[in-house]
Write a protein that holds these residues in place. Sequence first.
Motif, short mmCIF file in Angstrom:
data_model
loop_
_atom_site.label_atom_id
_atom_site.label_comp_id
_atom_site.label_asym_id
_atom_site.label_seq_id
_atom_site.Cartn_x
_atom_site.Cartn_y
_atom_site.Cartn_z
N ASP A 29 2.95 35.63 14.10
CA ASP A 29 2.56 37.01 13.86
C ASP A 29 2.93 37.37 12.42
N GLY A 30 2.62 38.58 12.03
CA GLY A 30 2.87 39.03 10.66
C GLY A 30 4.32 38.90 10.23
N ASP A 31 5.26 39.19 11.14
CA ASP A 31 6.68 39.08 10.80
C ASP A 31 7.10 37.65 10.52
N ARG A 32 6.59 36.72 11.32
CA ARG A 32 6.95 35.32 11.11
C ARG A 32 6.33 34.77 9.83
N ILE A 33 5.11 35.19 9.54
CA ILE A 33 4.48 34.76 8.28
C ILE A 33 5.28 35.31 7.11
N VAL A 37 7.06 33.35 3.92
CA VAL A 37 6.84 33.69 2.50
C VAL A 37 8.19 33.97 1.84
N GLU A 38 9.07 34.69 2.53
CA GLU A 38 10.41 34.94 1.99
C GLU A 38 11.14 33.63 1.73
N TYR A 39 10.97 32.65 2.62
CA TYR A 39 11.59 31.35 2.43
C TYR A 39 11.03 30.66 1.20
N ILE A 40 9.72 30.69 1.03
CA ILE A 40 9.08 30.09 -0.14
C ILE A 40 9.65 30.70 -1.42
N MET A 58 -10.87 19.38 7.30
CA MET A 58 -10.22 18.10 7.54
C MET A 58 -10.52 17.05 6.48
N ASP A 59 -11.61 17.18 5.76
CA ASP A 59 -11.99 16.08 4.87
C ASP A 59 -12.45 16.52 3.48
N HIS A 60 -12.09 17.72 3.09
CA HIS A 60 -12.44 18.22 1.77
C HIS A 60 -11.20 18.89 1.15
N TYR A 61 -11.17 18.93 -0.16
CA TYR A 61 -10.14 19.74 -0.82
C TYR A 61 -10.42 21.20 -0.52
N TRP A 62 -9.37 21.97 -0.39
CA TRP A 62 -9.52 23.40 -0.17
C TRP A 62 -9.71 24.08 -1.52
N TYR A 63 -10.45 25.20 -1.53
CA TYR A 63 -10.70 25.95 -2.76
C TYR A 63 -9.46 26.79 -3.09
N MET A 64 -9.17 26.88 -4.38
CA MET A 64 -8.08 27.76 -4.81
C MET A 64 -8.57 29.19 -4.83
N TRP A 65 -7.75 30.10 -4.38
CA TRP A 65 -8.00 31.53 -4.52
C TRP A 65 -7.21 31.96 -5.74
N LYS A 66 -7.88 32.16 -6.83
CA LYS A 66 -7.26 32.47 -8.11
C LYS A 66 -6.32 31.33 -8.51
N LEU A 67 -5.47 31.55 -9.48
CA LEU A 67 -4.48 30.56 -9.89
C LEU A 67 -3.24 30.70 -9.02
N PRO A 68 -2.40 29.66 -8.94
CA PRO A 68 -1.13 29.84 -8.24
C PRO A 68 -0.35 31.00 -8.86
N MET A 69 0.47 31.65 -8.07
CA MET A 69 1.23 32.82 -8.52
C MET A 69 2.58 32.37 -9.08
N PHE A 70 2.53 31.74 -10.25
CA PHE A 70 3.73 31.18 -10.86
C PHE A 70 4.80 32.24 -11.05
N GLY A 71 5.97 31.99 -10.47
CA GLY A 71 7.10 32.90 -10.64
C GLY A 71 7.04 34.17 -9.81
N GLU A 72 6.03 34.34 -8.98
CA GLU A 72 5.91 35.58 -8.19
C GLU A 72 7.00 35.61 -7.12
N THR A 73 7.71 36.73 -7.04
CA THR A 73 8.78 36.89 -6.04
C THR A 73 8.53 38.08 -5.11
N GLY A 98 3.43 26.70 -0.86
CA GLY A 98 4.58 26.87 -1.75
C GLY A 98 4.75 25.59 -2.55
N TYR A 99 4.44 25.63 -3.85
CA TYR A 99 4.56 24.45 -4.70
C TYR A 99 5.98 24.36 -5.27
N ASP A 100 6.59 23.22 -5.08
CA ASP A 100 7.91 22.93 -5.63
C ASP A 100 7.69 22.24 -6.97
N ASN A 101 7.89 22.98 -8.06
CA ASN A 101 7.59 22.40 -9.36
C ASN A 101 8.61 21.35 -9.80
N TYR A 102 9.78 21.29 -9.17
CA TYR A 102 10.75 20.25 -9.52
C TYR A 102 10.37 18.93 -8.85
#
Length: 118
Positions: A29-33, A37-40, A58-73, A98-102
């Motif tokens: 549900d919305g709370d668990r999602i 996100v808080e964990y990310i 299952m067999d294609h790359y997914w489309y990006m919605w805009k650019l990743p939100m670098f540094g967004e908290t 959630g991309y782990d840049n390290y």
Amino acid sequence: MSEMQDYKSSLSDVESRKFETFSYLPEMDGDRIRKQVEYIVSKGWNPAVEHTEPENAMDHYWYMWKLPMFGETDVDRILAEADACHKAHPGNHVRLVGYDNYAQSKGAEMVVYRGNPV
């Protein structure tokens, strides 16, 4: 030992397909999602939103919605972007990453909206 459960999932039945670990659990549900996100954000990972048609999930790359939100908290802003993607592509699956840049890999990935198969 308890008996293993078979999750009925097949390529021919689009609605039965499973995506990522969370799809084997009860729907979030919305709370668990929000908690995911808080964990990310707490891990310092960069959130991103992706989408694709159910038949291509299952067999294609997914489309990006805009650019990743670098540094967004701001959790609300991240959730708003996922919602905006869903509204722009209501028939598509939408997932949050959630991309782990390290580690230079995905630290988390979950479908937050399931589209309707064609």
